[in-house]
Write a protein that holds these residues in place. Structure first.
Motif, PDB file in Angstrom:
ATOM      1  N   GLN A  42       0.831  -1.207   0.000  1.00  0.00           N
ATOM      2  CA  GLN A  42       0.000   0.000   0.000  1.00  0.00           C
ATOM      3  C   GLN A  42       0.861   1.251   0.000  1.00  0.00           C
ATOM      4  O   GLN A  42       0.573   2.218  -0.709  1.00  0.00           O
ATOM      5  CB  GLN A  42      -0.930  -0.001   1.220  1.00  0.00           C
TER       6      GLN A  42
ATOM      7  N   LYS B  21       2.258   1.676  -3.495  1.00  0.00           N
ATOM      8  CA  LYS B  21       1.215   2.130  -4.426  1.00  0.00           C
ATOM      9  C   LYS B  21       0.926   3.622  -4.250  1.00  0.00           C
ATOM     10  O   LYS B  21       0.837   4.358  -5.233  1.00  0.00           O
ATOM     11  CB  LYS B  21      -0.063   1.319  -4.226  1.00  0.00           C
ATOM     12  N   VAL B  22       0.785   4.056  -3.004  1.00  0.00           N
ATOM     13  CA  VAL B  22       0.512   5.482  -2.752  1.00  0.00           C
ATOM     14  C   VAL B  22       1.704   6.326  -3.175  1.00  0.00           C
ATOM     15  O   VAL B  22       1.539   7.405  -3.764  1.00  0.00           O
ATOM     16  CB  VAL B  22       0.155   5.716  -1.273  1.00  0.00           C
ATOM     17  N   TRP B  23       2.904   5.867  -2.905  1.00  0.00           N
ATOM     18  CA  TRP B  23       4.101   6.620  -3.272  1.00  0.00           C
ATOM     19  C   TRP B  23       4.174   6.809  -4.782  1.00  0.00           C
ATOM     20  O   TRP B  23       4.508   7.885  -5.269  1.00  0.00           O
ATOM     21  CB  TRP B  23       5.325   5.892  -2.738  1.00  0.00           C
TER      22      TRP B  23
ATOM     23  N   LYS C  59       0.424   8.627  -5.850  1.00  0.00           N
ATOM     24  CA  LYS C  59       0.112   9.845  -5.097  1.00  0.00           C
ATOM     25  C   LYS C  59      -1.400  10.013  -4.886  1.00  0.00           C
ATOM     26  O   LYS C  59      -1.885  11.105  -4.678  1.00  0.00           O
ATOM     27  CB  LYS C  59       0.679  11.081  -5.783  1.00  0.00           C
ATOM     28  N   LYS C  60      -2.131   8.897  -4.938  1.00  0.00           N
ATOM     29  CA  LYS C  60      -3.586   8.933  -4.771  1.00  0.00           C
ATOM     30  C   LYS C  60      -3.970   8.302  -3.434  1.00  0.00           C
ATOM     31  O   LYS C  60      -3.648   7.159  -3.163  1.00  0.00           O
ATOM     32  CB  LYS C  60      -4.270   8.192  -5.915  1.00  0.00           C
ATOM     33  N   VAL C  61      -4.679   9.079  -2.612  1.00  0.00           N
ATOM     34  CA  VAL C  61      -5.085   8.599  -1.293  1.00  0.00           C
ATOM     35  C   VAL C  61      -6.578   8.825  -1.034  1.00  0.00           C
ATOM     36  O   VAL C  61      -7.049   8.640   0.086  1.00  0.00           O
ATOM     37  CB  VAL C  61      -4.262   9.283  -0.175  1.00  0.00           C
TER      38      VAL C  61
ATOM     39  N   ILE D  50      -8.417   6.052   0.760  1.00  0.00           N
ATOM     40  CA  ILE D  50      -7.767   5.484   1.942  1.00  0.00           C
ATOM     41  C   ILE D  50      -8.181   6.287   3.171  1.00  0.00           C
ATOM     42  O   ILE D  50      -8.117   7.515   3.179  1.00  0.00           O
ATOM     43  CB  ILE D  50      -6.231   5.489   1.782  1.00  0.00           C
TER      44      ILE D  50
ATOM     45  N   ILE E  82      -0.989   9.978   3.494  1.00  0.00           N
ATOM     46  CA  ILE E  82      -2.406  10.332   3.391  1.00  0.00           C
ATOM     47  C   ILE E  82      -2.600  11.827   3.629  1.00  0.00           C
ATOM     48  O   ILE E  82      -3.302  12.500   2.868  1.00  0.00           O
ATOM     49  CB  ILE E  82      -3.262   9.497   4.371  1.00  0.00           C
TER      50      ILE E  82
ATOM     51  N   TYR F  24      -0.598  13.831   0.604  1.00  0.00           N
ATOM     52  CA  TYR F  24      -1.185  13.731  -0.741  1.00  0.00           C
ATOM     53  C   TYR F  24      -2.669  14.091  -0.781  1.00  0.00           C
ATOM     54  O   TYR F  24      -3.220  14.316  -1.854  1.00  0.00           O
ATOM     55  CB  TYR F  24      -0.972  12.337  -1.336  1.00  0.00           C
TER      56      TYR F  24
END
Length: 86
Positions: free
Chosen positions: A22, A25-27, A30-32, A35, A80, A83
């Motif tokens: 996770q 993936k976020v790194w 850049k979509k949170v 979450i 979180i 971003y």
């Protein structure tokens, strides 16, 4: 170290490592948006309590795996918050 400690380290390691995909993936994305900050905040707090519990019991597998998990979850909370602004 006995077999019970090894089982504890293995179980804690699996849970600790489960956060890494996770974070990656976020790194990358850049979509949170989907979450939950609340969930990760409560989880991180709970992990901190597990660390205290492990220290009080002098239980290395609990201390070690939860300390790593705590850092990984703090990274996730940071992502979180950071971003979410974008």
């Amino acid at each position: 170290m006995n077999y019970i400690d090894i089982i504890g380290l293995f179980a804690g390691g699996c849970i600790t490592l489960s956060t890494i995909p996770q974070i990656i993936k976020v790194w990358k994305t850049k979509k949170v948006k989907e979450i939950s900050l609340r969930m990760f905040s409560i989880l991180t707090f709970g992990i901190a309590v597990w660390i205290v519990y492990g220290i009080l019991k002098k239980d290395l597998p609990i201390i070690l795996t939860n300390s790593i998990s705590f850092v990984l979850n703090l990274i996730m909370v940071y992502f979180i918050i950071y971003y979410e602004k974008e």
